[in-house]
Design a protein around this motif. Structure first.
Motif, PDB file in Angstrom:
ATOM      1  N   ASN A 105       0.846  -1.207   0.000  1.00  0.00           N
ATOM      2  CA  ASN A 105       0.000   0.000   0.000  1.00  0.00           C
ATOM      3  C   ASN A 105       0.868   1.238   0.000  1.00  0.00           C
ATOM      4  O   ASN A 105       0.789   2.059   0.904  1.00  0.00           O
ATOM      5  N   LEU A 106       1.717   1.369  -1.006  1.00  0.00           N
ATOM      6  CA  LEU A 106       2.741   2.382  -0.814  1.00  0.00           C
ATOM      7  C   LEU A 106       2.322   3.799  -1.129  1.00  0.00           C
ATOM      8  O   LEU A 106       3.103   4.705  -0.946  1.00  0.00           O
ATOM      9  N   SER A 107       1.092   4.012  -1.523  1.00  0.00           N
ATOM     10  CA  SER A 107       0.671   5.406  -1.687  1.00  0.00           C
ATOM     11  C   SER A 107       0.107   5.984  -0.401  1.00  0.00           C
ATOM     12  O   SER A 107      -0.330   7.116  -0.371  1.00  0.00           O
ATOM     13  N   ASP A 108       0.097   5.178   0.655  1.00  0.00           N
ATOM     14  CA  ASP A 108      -0.572   5.597   1.875  1.00  0.00           C
ATOM     15  C   ASP A 108       0.343   6.477   2.728  1.00  0.00           C
ATOM     16  O   ASP A 108       1.200   5.991   3.459  1.00  0.00           O
TER      17      ASP A 108
END
Lengths: 296, 202
Positions: A193-196
């Motif tokens: 979930n690396l846009s979080d």
């Protein structure tokens, strides 16, 4: 407010109590009868999206009446109402009273909250109430893994979920969870979930709880660099890198100029985009001034 | 970041599109919701492929009901593949996977057989494995290095479903006419639209 209304609500309450998953979907009623809910395999419950208004109104009229104030009646009413409207503080307070009086079993209540969190992963009141419940429970009986799993799940369900990350911070402190293990868990979660940005902000919080030294920071920067190679177009990664630089300047006594120049060289190796340009601009400002405007 | 579905399709002539094989990963949806979502995914895969010309790639934003991107590549020989992923999933990886899926499929079934295959009769075992393995896009890193035509996957057209439709077509009419969607799925589509608009419940 009739007896049939009351039996409808008790029926809903007992279905909510025994089901493991609740959803809201549109169900079609016909002229003869209204469909309120639908259950399959005894554990999947589907509540009718079209009947929310009528059920909520009904619950309110019962809760604020004089006749239905016994503890077990209030238990039924608030359970149904909270399933539909999780932000109703009055009902949460009624349930707090019921917990204190022993009408509600704490472990059962934790399960109920678990199911509701699937339904409303970003409900501030839900998390607040769960914190309160955990404080009532013997700390030995709290399952750390369960709480962390809930945090992971709600954070994944709702992008940049402030309520969930706030709860996680509280859990880390309250249950005294090892920071290094938590950093590793956070890394694995971020991989998917690396846009979080909330998760990155949580990571920075974890770092700030540790005794910062150059090795830790260098390791973090390296980790971030590896991710940037693959996803240079994600703003969250650039923002996190910026946070790391600020942390370094603030807490470590190192050669600032050398660090910033190294960063500028690194940025040049990436393909240019809006975020990398912004980052490079910031580095240049930091280089040319003493960075006073960014302190704190 | 997740892949929701992979399709292999065959496009004959101008409009007719046949789904040869599909694979889904709908764990993130609720038990009841899945039944509404799955037909919607089939519907968007078919609609987008129908409106993509031979030999082109594009990424289409599905409508607001399901937060998803439909990545499609129709090869000049008529074989097409669609990946539906959430908007987090890197576009370049998705398009690399599309090429891989079709290469695998061509190895399993020769081009001459495509025209005679029925709907969903493809039984290529690797499809479900691909869907599982590449949930983590970094797994695809070695694959992307192998790919020579990576450069043409760099600037892929991004589009919205409304723009993909031809003049005069309306998405609501298409939904109403579609045979991919059951009555329940259509009801789901309509109410999801309504509830998305604003807080209309109270």
């Amino acid at each position: 407010m009739s007896l049939t209304d009351w039996s409808l609500l008790s029926l809903l309450s007992s279905s909510i109590e025994q089901c493991k998953s609740i959803e809201f979907m549109p169900l079609t009623s016909n002229d003869e009868y209204i469909v309120y809910c639908y259950c399959e395999e005894n554990i999947y419950l589907c509540l009718n999206l079209f009947e929310i208004k009528s059920i909520v109104k009904l619950c309110y009229s019962f809760i604020f009446s004089k006749d239905y104030q016994e503890y077990n009646q209030l238990n039924i009413l608030t359970r149904v109402l909270l399933c539909y409207v999780t932000e109703c503080l009055t009902s949460w307070n009624i349930r707090r009273r019921l917990v204190l009086s022993g009408t509600i079993n704490i472990q059962k209540e934790l399960q109920f909250l678990d199911i509701l969190l699937n339904l409303k992963p970003k409900s501030e009141q839900l998390f607040r109430y769960r914190r309160w419940i955990l404080k009532q429970e013997n700390i030995q009986k709290i399952s750390i893994n369960k709480e962390l799993e809930i945090c992971d799940r709600t954070a994944e369900k709702h992008f940049i979920n402030y309520a969930s990350w706030l709860y996680r911070r509280w859990i880390i402190n309250y249950l005294n969870i090892n920071i290094d293990e938590e950093l590793e868990r956070n890394r694995l979660w971020l991989e998917k979930n690396l846009s979080d940005s909330s998760a990155f902000s949580f990571r920075a919080y974890l770092l700030s709880k540790k005794n910062l030294n150059e090795n830790i920071i260098e390791h973090e920067l390296k980790l971030n660099e590896n991710m940037l190679k693959f996803y240079y177009d994600r703003e969250s990664l650039w923002i996190y890198r910026q946070t790391l630089i600020f942390l370094t300047i603030k807490f470590l006594s190192i050669d600032k100029k050398q660090l910033l120049n190294k960063e500028l060289d690194l940025v040049k190796t990436f393909e240019e985009n809006f975020f990398s340009n912004k980052y490079a601009r910031l580095l240049n400002i930091l280089l040319s001034s003493d960075g006073k405007q960014f302190r704190n | 970041m997740k892949l929701l579905a992979i399709f292999v399709l065959h496009k004959e002539g101008d409009k007719k599109v046949k789904i040869l094989q599909d694979e889904f990963n709908l764990e993130s949806f609720g038990y009841f919701e899945r039944r509404g979502v799955q037909p919607l995914l089939v519907f968007s895969a078919r609609t987008v492929t129908e409106r993509t010309t031979l030999g082109t790639r594009q990424s289409v934003e599905a409508d607001q009901n399901v937060n998803a991107m439909v990545h499609v590549y129709v090869r000049p020989d008529g074989l097409a593949s669609v990946i539906i992923a959430d908007s987090e999933y890197p576009q370049r990886v998705a398009h690399t996977l599309l090429s891989k899926v079709m290469d695998d499929f061509t190895n399993a079934y020769p081009p001459s057989s495509w025209a005679y295959m029925g709907e969903q009769t493809g039984k290529m075992a690797s499809l479900s494995e691909i869907l599982r393995k590449y949930q983590n896009p970094q797994e695809a890193d070695p694959l992307m290095r192998l790919q020579k035509d990576l450069d043409d996957t760099k600037d892929i057209l991004k589009n919205t479903l409304v723009n993909v439709l031809e003049r005069g077509e309306k998405i609501d009419d298409l939904v109403a006419r579609s045979s991919d969607l059951s009555f329940e799925a259509k009801a789901f589509y309509k109410t999801a639209r309504k509830t998305n608009r604003c807080c209309t419940l109270f």
